[in-house]
Design a protein around this motif. Structure first.
Motif, PDB file in Angstrom:
ATOM      1  N   ALA A 191      52.833  33.543  37.097  1.00 41.69           N
ATOM      2  CA  ALA A 191      53.911  34.492  36.803  1.00 41.69           C
ATOM      3  C   ALA A 191      55.172  33.808  36.316  1.00 41.69           C
ATOM      4  O   ALA A 191      56.054  34.452  35.768  1.00 41.69           O
ATOM      5  CB  ALA A 191      54.223  35.314  38.049  1.00 41.69           C
ATOM      6  N   ASP A 216      55.309  27.564  37.085  1.00 44.41           N
ATOM      7  CA  ASP A 216      53.893  27.481  37.448  1.00 44.41           C
ATOM      8  C   ASP A 216      53.083  26.925  36.275  1.00 44.41           C
ATOM      9  O   ASP A 216      52.198  26.086  36.446  1.00 44.41           O
ATOM     10  CB  ASP A 216      53.340  28.866  37.794  1.00 44.41           C
ATOM     11  CG  ASP A 216      53.869  29.355  39.136  1.00 44.41           C
ATOM     12  OD1 ASP A 216      54.429  28.521  39.859  1.00 44.41           O
ATOM     13  OD2 ASP A 216      53.726  30.548  39.438  1.00 44.41           O
ATOM     14  N   ASP A 271      46.899  34.579  36.229  1.00 51.92           N
ATOM     15  CA  ASP A 271      47.728  35.025  37.347  1.00 51.92           C
ATOM     16  C   ASP A 271      49.057  34.319  37.480  1.00 51.92           C
ATOM     17  O   ASP A 271      49.838  34.658  38.349  1.00 51.92           O
ATOM     18  CB  ASP A 271      46.976  34.899  38.707  1.00 51.92           C
ATOM     19  CG  ASP A 271      45.966  36.017  38.867  1.00 51.92           C
ATOM     20  OD1 ASP A 271      46.022  36.965  38.055  1.00 51.92           O
ATOM     21  OD2 ASP A 271      45.134  35.939  39.776  1.00 51.92           O
ATOM     22  N   ASN A 287      53.722  37.367  42.968  1.00 52.35           N
ATOM     23  CA  ASN A 287      53.450  36.103  43.666  1.00 52.35           C
ATOM     24  C   ASN A 287      54.700  35.462  44.224  1.00 52.35           C
ATOM     25  O   ASN A 287      54.742  34.979  45.330  1.00 52.35           O
ATOM     26  CB  ASN A 287      52.779  35.143  42.692  1.00 52.35           C
ATOM     27  CG  ASN A 287      51.492  34.658  43.269  1.00 52.35           C
ATOM     28  OD1 ASN A 287      51.222  34.893  44.450  1.00 52.35           O
ATOM     29  ND2 ASN A 287      50.694  34.009  42.459  1.00 52.35           N
ATOM     30  N   LEU A 288      55.740  35.442  43.407  1.00 56.63           N
ATOM     31  CA  LEU A 288      56.958  34.755  43.826  1.00 56.63           C
ATOM     32  C   LEU A 288      58.001  35.778  44.270  1.00 56.63           C
ATOM     33  O   LEU A 288      59.102  35.812  43.767  1.00 56.63           O
ATOM     34  CB  LEU A 288      57.511  33.921  42.677  1.00 56.63           C
ATOM     35  CG  LEU A 288      56.594  32.779  42.242  1.00 56.63           C
ATOM     36  CD1 LEU A 288      57.084  32.158  40.971  1.00 56.63           C
ATOM     37  CD2 LEU A 288      56.524  31.723  43.331  1.00 56.63           C
ATOM     38  N   ARG A 338      47.184  36.705  46.754  1.00 55.27           N
ATOM     39  CA  ARG A 338      47.164  36.111  45.417  1.00 55.27           C
ATOM     40  C   ARG A 338      46.441  37.092  44.503  1.00 55.27           C
ATOM     41  O   ARG A 338      45.430  37.663  44.854  1.00 55.27           O
ATOM     42  CB  ARG A 338      46.406  34.790  45.476  1.00 55.27           C
ATOM     43  CG  ARG A 338      46.305  34.123  44.135  1.00 55.27           C
ATOM     44  CD  ARG A 338      45.953  32.662  44.270  1.00 55.27           C
ATOM     45  NE  ARG A 338      45.522  32.158  42.973  1.00 55.27           N
ATOM     46  CZ  ARG A 338      46.345  31.885  41.977  1.00 55.27           C
ATOM     47  NH1 ARG A 338      47.629  32.060  42.125  1.00 55.27           N
ATOM     48  NH2 ARG A 338      45.885  31.429  40.830  1.00 55.27           N
ATOM     49  N   GLY A 339      47.009  37.339  43.344  1.00 56.44           N
ATOM     50  CA  GLY A 339      46.452  38.370  42.481  1.00 56.44           C
ATOM     51  C   GLY A 339      46.960  39.718  42.969  1.00 56.44           C
ATOM     52  O   GLY A 339      47.519  39.831  44.060  1.00 56.44           O
ATOM     53  N   LEU A 340      46.760  40.738  42.128  1.00 51.50           N
ATOM     54  CA  LEU A 340      47.353  42.018  42.488  1.00 51.50           C
ATOM     55  C   LEU A 340      46.303  43.019  42.968  1.00 51.50           C
ATOM     56  O   LEU A 340      46.603  44.168  43.209  1.00 51.50           O
ATOM     57  CB  LEU A 340      48.129  42.587  41.299  1.00 51.50           C
ATOM     58  CG  LEU A 340      49.345  41.734  40.881  1.00 51.50           C
ATOM     59  CD1 LEU A 340      49.956  42.262  39.614  1.00 51.50           C
ATOM     60  CD2 LEU A 340      50.399  41.690  41.973  1.00 51.50           C
TER      61      LEU A 340
END
Lengths: 420, 1179
Positions: A261, A265, A259, B54-55, B89-91
């Motif tokens: 991205a 990170d 996860d 996420n960002l 968090r996560g899709l």
């Protein structure tokens, strides 16, 4: 009278470390010296411990090794034991049997080598110890040697020395196979085994012990390495203690980047994972294989920037532990399925699906095979690499090539969602 | 899938913002100026469909968990879905119903189909930048079909260049063809070097064995050499020894001979010689001592005789020493005496001065010291005066300050009074302001009067102008407002009628044209048939036959007539008959011969008739239509007659009417405003008189001509002025009152102060008198007197000190002078007349000399005594020596005549030689290593020193040779030993092998890198090739049509052409059939296409056409997502933008086009060109 003896095996003196890609001359020197230094330290520790005798259960040298200087080194080191009256008992293993050094260089008198054609017993009357052993006559021994060993000598501590893979250890080629039961039924007090490089107390009644090799030589041999001190009292074997003497270590650290991205990170995750380095290394030089795994949106950009990432990981390692060196960076991560795209008749619009389909095109495999052949032709010593490529790795290489194309292709254009 | 609504519930800068997409629109334009959040909205669509990364930069108010998007969407089947998307968090698990219930992740699948995020971004999204990159890539590859198709479809920039770059990067790593400078070759070099180093440093078994064998050979050789060298050395040593002992043995022989020459020597004891020597020496020593002592006695006696002593001087030695000690203090006192006298004088003067300062006149007989002591006041009196001085100064200061303050206040009062007098006449503004405020409400209403008036008149003017501009023009909008207007239904009916007529007429015209065409064709055919030859028609034949029959009838008639026939007439008739007969025959012949042609002609002629009938029918029909149209037009015109309008066709009139309705609405609004204007004007008039009255009351004149608004302004200003004056006067009065109050209080203080001053004056007189001052003395005098008394104790002390010092000095001088003069008088009268200190100096010198003489005398007396004692001792020693010599003579049996001296000399010589002999024998023994003297003497018999030297030289040469050989063998031996040792102890080939292993790893790693790059390049090549080979005819046809549309017909379409190299390339085709390539030779920088290539603008259009064609193709078989253009037309001019928007509208049956822009121009053009079909959504 209680006493302690040393049981070591698989010194593999002189063989180089595999898989290191360090271009640093000083580092190469340190790795090349590690095996010798480990053995020297073992001898020092044996003398300091005042052991009664030393057992070496095969594979002092590497079979292909032709350099006599290593033989002289071994002789010099065991001579130190002779000077303080510590005898050495040695059986030749599969590597020794084929070794030019073994054949050419006589061993010092203080070293008792067991014969090849039959098992024999040597006595240390003062300690009431009987040591039974038999050397390998050739590189490959497929018979069960343990059956040829003499029966128990009553009133003595009976120790059997045997170079064997035991039966059914799938990770190693089969050498002098025998079962644990074969050994246990023989009635000896202690079986000093060699050949398997991983420390293992196979059994305790009686003790059947692999001390492991002295010094890890590739990332397949991770963790602390050394030999064992065996403590003996009137009652028999009372304890087996490891003595760690390796000078450099290998470790593999797998980092889950699921996860994630962004590369920032990933860097943070790596830094967190490297905290354990200091504990793994215990003040030694350490070569680390870093493996990234998991499904992560950042995967394509890691593939596209592999060279830079490798350097980043190396400097991150240094940052966390000064004497840590990157053995190899393995990117085993993958793109999330969402990014790869569903598998359906590739539309021209769907570049991801198009390349996913092409990746599995038999013609692309042929191209890959031809390229591998080109490498093999250009440099025959890479045959091993070529062979691996032809069998397993080509799929992975194609997958990486596809990821690289998509990552680089996407990077070449401005994304639709421009920022204000 | 189409978006019906996008809800930005919590996203970036938006909260609860909804964008509605009109379902009937063909193009949606989302317009927002910069910073309005266009990019945010744009990004929201991607995040809505595929989840929020996420960002995300669009985190809501800093809390990323709060992001929430929503939408209403519909797919091709007509299925609708309303849903929300949140961030986590996560899709996964981020879809919700609007009621916030979890929706399965796959709920969107029927709507987005196979379109993933990458495809949505690259293929369904297109920005100006991406468009430019794509079209430039197409240009770079000159429209190569594979590259162009793949590039336009995928939206992935320039794949060809990417392929090239990957190849180049691979070549940097490794090159198959040649050994070049690649990273691989560097690693390979390292490998080779390491391998060679390994071979060189490896200690192999053969190497080691041969080393050991060589060492053994050298060791044996060394042993042999060592033996030879030993023999050589032994012989050399023998020769050297014989040569060295030979002189020693000779010397021994000489000593033995010398002893023989000394003759007979008596030696009764071993120590006899020594004892004899000692006795002879003792006698000699005693004799010489006796003579030395006698000489000393004589010398001492002579010295004593020369010395005399001054006894009185010595007796006074102590007194002289005392005086000498005092000389320096005496000299010091003499030197400082004058200074001390001056100091005393100055101290006395200071006292006198102080008396004068205090003003003391009468001193009587007293010394200044006493006078001052008697006038000295008590410390208390001084302290009191000091305090009174301060108090008096304070009082004086207060007197001055009071006077000044009083004066200042008086000045303030005067100034304020002057200010009050200067003010204009006073009037209380209060009542007038109240009166004015009553008008304020009305004034506020009247305030907008002028603006309203202008607004109404401007709107009227605009309405007239806009009405006039309409076609047909309206001259009187007001009239139009009062008469009935046809409704849109009516107009529509007429439009249908007109359209129908137009269609009918067009149909008739087409039929007419066809008939005419046909007729013309037939005529041409007939003409053609006629050219081939005369066409014999039945009519013609019959005609000729009739003529023949007529001629015959005429002839016959003439012949049968009653009258005699005229021959000429008959002849003419006959001739005509013959001609006609011939003609008829000829025609008949022709007819028979050309029967087919004639038949054709005949048929065509019938056809012609039919065609012309048709033409006529159509003409009639057109005429009828035109008549009907004229009638319709009349009725249509009648519809508008009341309005005074000559109408245009219904379609235009519908639009016209729409505009007129707009104008009339605005007129209505304006009329309402006009009515309001009249009311306000009345109100303004009513205000005029009361305002004028108020103005005159407050002293404003001549303002009655102003507007109420202006009057109000003036009145307000005047009221403000009155208020200011009123307030100023009030404040001055307050100021004067304040000052007067303060002045009264100040006067009271002044009186109190004067009283206090009087009381103080009495105290002052008393205190000054205590210090001897007059009552009138001021603070200055008082301070001076106090200062003088403060100085007094110090001055008195200075005087006393000076006096004591002088007294001390005088005593010191007299203490020295009197005893000195007395002593000189007594023991040295010759010094009379000298200064006392000089006299004492002389006496001291004399005393020193006397003391020296005394010492010398004592010394001489001592020496004389000692010499006398020594003389006695010397005589006794000589006697003892003589006795000893006599003893020895007896011992050796010598006669009294025997010369003892000579005997002692010979005995001494004997002992000396014996000693040397012993030494020589010791020396010999040291060199013979035990060999006896006799053996050596025997060996030396016949020893030839010269021969021995020669043999020695020979041995040395041989030894040197052996040594050199030995050295060389030894060096070789030790080198080999070292070598073997080094090899045994060295690290061997381990390092080299390690380096080789490392190089090998490096090569494997580089090979892998190379492989990936090469495979990546191959993938791109393969993808392009696949597109080149694909069946793309329908796609190119559609792209061609879109290109035609986008270029406004400037191009008729696209075709593919093969190049010389066999590749297939896209080219544009002009309506005249010429082609324009995609190539650099074009006028790319201008906006014009050139024969060599398309312009940049055209390339952009081509790329867009290809992309849209791809998207349409996709949408025909799968569910598409909306096409998102991000400021797509930024680089397009207005014409191209119009064409582009129309082309997008064309695709809207398959795909929903949404254009985001911050250019109002694009929105305007869309509205203008597409009307209702354009949906402009403002952010």
């Amino acid at each position: 009278m209680p006493f302690t003896f040393l049981h070591a095996a698989d010194l593999h003196l002189g063989s180089p470390f595999k898989g290191l890609a360090a271009r640093d001359e000083a580092l190469a020197r340190r790795f090349s010296e590690a095996s010798r230094k480990a053995f020297s330290e073992l001898i020092e520790r044996a003398i300091a411990e005042n052991v009664a005798f030393v057992l070496i259960a095969g594979d002092v040298y590497d079979g292909e090794w032709k350099d006599m200087s290593i033989g002289h080194f071994f002789n010099r080191e065991v001579a130190k034991l002779a000077r303080v009256g510590i005898p050495v008992f040695l059986i030749k293993g599969n590597h020794d049997a084929a070794s030019e050094v073994t054949k050419t260089l006589p061993l010092p008198e203080s070293v008792h080598v067991f014969p090849e054609n039959r098992a024999e017993t040597r006595y240390i009357e003062s300690l009431r110890v009987a040591i039974h052993g038999r050397s390998f006559a050739s590189r490959s021994v497929t018979e069960n040697l343990s059956r040829s060993y003499p029966p128990v000598e009553p009133g003595f501590l009976n120790i059997g020395m045997l170079h064997t893979s035991l039966a059914g250890n799938p990770a190693h080629e089969t050498y002098a196979p025998c079962s644990i039961d074969d050994l246990a039924r023989h009635g000896y007090d202690y079986w000093a085994l060699g050949h398997i490089h991983q420390f293992e107390i196979v059994a305790t009644e009686p003790h059947i012990v692999y001390p492991g090799n002295l010094q890890g030589r590739s990332v397949r041999e991770c963790g602390p390495k050394g030999a064992v001190f065996v403590d003996v009292s009137e009652a028999g074997i009372t304890g087996v203690r490891r003595v760690i003497v390796d000078q450099a270590r290998f470790a593999e650290i797998t980092v889950d980047i699921t996860d994630l991205a962004s590369e920032t990170d990933v860097t943070n995750q790596l830094r967190d994972s490297f905290v354990q380095l200091s504990d793994l290394a215990e003040n030694r030089l350490i070569a680390v294989r870093v493996r990234l795994k998991g499904s992560a949106p950042v995967h394509p950009s890691l593939i596209a920037r592999r060279a830079q990432l490798t350097e980043d990981v190396q400097s991150l390692l240094h940052h966390v532990y000064e004497d840590a060196w990157l053995e190899k960076l393995v990117i085993d991560s993958r793109e999330p399925d969402e990014l790869i795209g569903p598998d359906f008749g590739a539309s021209s619009l769907d570049i991801a699906a198009l390349f996913a389909e092409l990746e599995h095109d038999p013609e692309m495999r042929k191209v890959g095979e031809q390229l591998l052949q080109d490498i093999g032709n250009a440099w025959p010593s890479l045959q091993e690499f070529v062979a691996a490529g032809l069998t397993e790795e080509l799929n992975q290489l194609l997958d990486e090539a596809r990821t690289l194309v998509l990552a680089r292709g996407s990077g070449a254009i401005a994304p639709v969602t421009g920022r204000e | 899938m189409r978006l019906l609504r996008l809800d930005l519930l919590r996203y970036g800068i938006f909260t609860n913002k909804s964008l509605h997409f009109r379902p009937d629109a063909r193009v949606h334009i989302v317009y927002g100026p910069n910073e309005a959040g266009k990019s945010t909205a744009l990004s929201a669509i991607g995040d809505l469909l595929y989840g929020v990364p996420n960002l995300s930069p669009y985190n809501f108010s800093g809390d990323k968990t709060q992001i929430r998007l929503g939408a209403d969407i519909i797919n091709q089947d007509g299925t609708r879905l309303e849903f929300h998307r949140i961030k986590s968090r996560g899709l996964s698990k981020t879809l919700r119903t609007p009621g916030d219930e979890l929706l399965p992740d796959e709920s969107l699948a029927p709507f987005i189909g196979h379109v993933d995020r990458r495809m949505f971004m690259n293929a369904f999204g297109l920005s100006t930048n991406a468009l430019r990159i794509g079209s430039r890539a197409m240009l770079d590859h000159e429209g190569e079909i594979g590259a162009a198709l793949l590039g336009a479809a995928s939206g992935v920039g320039d794949l060809q260049t990417l392929q090239k770059r990957l190849e180049e990067e691979a070549d940097d790593v490794f090159k198959v063809s040649k050994r070049s400078n690649t990273r691989f070759s560097t690693a390979r070099k390292l490998f080779t070097e390491a391998n060679e180093a390994r071979k060189a440093s490896e200690l192999t078994a053969p190497k080691w064995k041969s080393l050991n064998a060589e060492l053994e050979t050298l060791s044996a050789k060394l042993e042999r050499l060592r033996l030879a060298l030993h023999e050589n050395a032994t012989r050399t040593n023998r020769l050297v020894r014989l040569a060295s002992v030979r002189p020693i043995i000779n010397r021994i022989s000489h000593y033995l001979a010398d002893i023989e020459t000394l003759g007979d020597l008596p030696r009764p004891t071993a120590t006899f010689t020594a004892e004899l020597g000692d006795a002879l020496a003792a006698r000699e020593k005693a004799q010489s001592a006796a003579s030395r002592v006698a000489e000393a006695c004589l010398k001492a006696e002579a010295e004593l005789a020369d010395i005399t002593l001054d006894e009185p001087l010595i007796a006074s030695a102590r007194a002289i020493d005392d005086l000498v000690q005092k000389i320096s203090s005496y000299d010091q006192a003499i030197k400082t005496l004058g200074g001390a006298e001056d100091t005393l004088r100055r101290a006395n003067d200071a006292l006198t001065d102080l008396i004068a300062d205090l003003g003391i006149r009468d001193q009587g007989d007293l010394t200044p010291q006493e006078v001052l002591q008697s006038h000295r006041p008590s410390l208390a009196a001084q302290e009191l005066l000091r305090e009174l001085i301060n108090e008096r100064e304070d009082l004086d200061e207060k007197t001055r300050s009071l006077a000044k303050t009083i004066q200042d206040e008086q000045d303030n009062i005067d100034r304020a009074m002057r200010d009050r007098d200067a003010l204009p006449s006073l009037m209380d503004p209060g009542p007038f302001r109240t009166a004015y405020e009553a008008f304020e409400a009305d004034l506020a209403i009247v305030a907008g009067l002028e603006d309203l008036r202008l607004e109404v008149s401007e709107e009227s003017r605009r309405l007239i102008e806009e009405a006039g501009r309409l076609a047909p023009a309206i001259t009187d909008l007001d009239h139009l407002a009062t008469v009935p207007r046809p409704g849109s239904e009516t107009i529509n009916r007429y439009r249908i009628d007109f359209d129908k007529q137009t269609a009918e007429r067009a149909q008739a015209e087409t039929a007419l044209a066809e008939a005419r065409l046909e007729s013309t064709a037939i005529r041409q055919h007939l003409a053609h048939l006629q050219i081939e030859g005369e066409v014999v028609t039945r009519e013609a034949l019959e005609d000729v036959r009739a003529k023949r029959d007529a001629s015959w009838a005429e002839v016959k008639a003439a012949l049968t007539a009653d009258e005699r026939p005229d021959a000429a007439e008959i002849a003419i008739g006959m001739a005509n008959f013959e001609i006609a007969t011939a003609r008829a025959d000829a025609l008949a012949d022709t007819a028979i011969r050309d029967a087919e042609r004639i038949e054709a002609f005949k048929q065509r002629t019938i056809n012609l008739q039919t065609a012309e009938d048709k033409v006529k029918r159509q003409l009639d029909s057109i005429m009828l239509i035109d008549e009907a149209r004229a009638t319709l037009l009349d009725i249509w015109t009648d519809e508008w007659r009341d309005m005074g309008i000559a109408p245009l066709p219904p379609a235009e009139m519908a639009e016209w009417l729409q505009k007129v309705e707009g104008l009339l609405d605005r007129r209505e609004l304006n009329e309402t405003k006009r009515a309001r204007l009249a009311l306000i004007e009345k109100r303004a008039e009513d205000l005029h008189r009361p305002l004028d009255d108020l103005a005159s009351q407050i002293g404003l004149v001549a303002i009655s001509g102003l507007s109420p608004q202006a009057m109000a302004t003036r009145i307000k200003a005047r009221l403000d002025e009155l208020s200011r004056t009123w307030d100023a006067a009030r404040s001055i009065n307050v100021r004067i009152q304040d000052c007067s109050d303060r002045l009264a209080s100040l006067h009271a203080s002044q009186n109190t102060h004067l009283e206090a001053s009087r009381v103080f004056q009495a105290q002052w007189a008393e205190a000054t008198a205590a210090l001897g001052l007059k009552g009138t003395a001021g603070t200055v005098e008082a301070r001076a007197a106090l200062g003088a008394f403060e100085r007094l104790p110090r001055t008195l002390e200075d005087y006393t000190t000076a006096f004591r010092q002088l007294d001390q000095l005088r005593r010191t001088i007299s203490d020295f002078e009197s005893p000195a003069l007395a002593l000189a008088e007594r023991i040295a009268p010759d010094l009379n007349g000298l200064a006392p200190d000089e006299a004492v100096g002389r006496l001291a010198e004399r005393l020193r000399q006397a003391r020296e003489a005394y010492t010398r005398k004592e010394d001489a007396e001592l020496r004389l005594t000692e010499a006398s004692v020594a003389q006695l001792a010397a005589t006794s020693v000589k006697d003892a020596a003589d006795a000893r010599l006599q003893e020895l003579r007896h011992l050796a049996n010598l006669g009294p005549d025997a010369d003892l001296e000579d005997l002692f000399r010979r005995l001494s010589k004997f002992e000396e030689i014996s000693q040397q002999l012993a030494l020589a024998r010791t020396e010999l023994a040291e060199q013979t290593y035990g060999e006896s003297e006799e053996d050596l003497r025997a060996a030396l018999v016949g020893f030839d020193p010269d021969g021995a030297k020669a043999e020695q030289d020979e041995l040395a040469r041989a030894g040197q040779q052996l040594n050199s050989e030995m050295f060389s063998v030894y060096a070789g031996h030790s080198k080999l030993m070292e070598e073997r040792d080094a090899l045994e102890r060295g690290a061997g080939a381990e390092l080299a092998l390690q380096r080789r292993a490392i190089a090998e790893s490096e090569m494997a790693s580089l090979s892998r890198e190379w492989l990936v790059l090469k495979l990546a390049a191959a993938l791109v090549a393969k993808a392009t090739a696949r597109h080149r080979a694909g069946h793309h005819v329908p796609l190119i046809d559609r792209a061609s049509a879109l290109f035609h549309r986008l270029t406004g017909g400037s191009f008729s379409g696209l075709i593919t052409e093969e190049t010389e190299s066999g590749g297939e390339h896209l080219v544009g085709r002009r309506p005249d059939g010429s082609t324009v390539a995609i190539g650099r030779a074009g006028a790319t920088s201008s906006d014009q296409d050139a024969p060599g290539g398309m312009s940049e603008g055209t390339l952009d259009q081509l790329y867009l056409a290809m992309r849209l064609a791809h998207l349409e193709e996709f949408a025909r078989t799968a569910e598409p997502v909306p096409f998102i253009g991000d400021d797509l037309f930024m680089t397009f001019d207005d014409t191209r933008t119009s064409l582009g928007l129309e082309a997008l509208a064309d695709t809207s049956s398959l795909i929903q086009p949404i254009i985001f822009t911050h250019h109002a121009r694009v929105a305007d053009i869309a509205r203008f060109r597409l009307g209702e079909a354009a949906d402009v959504i403002e952010l």
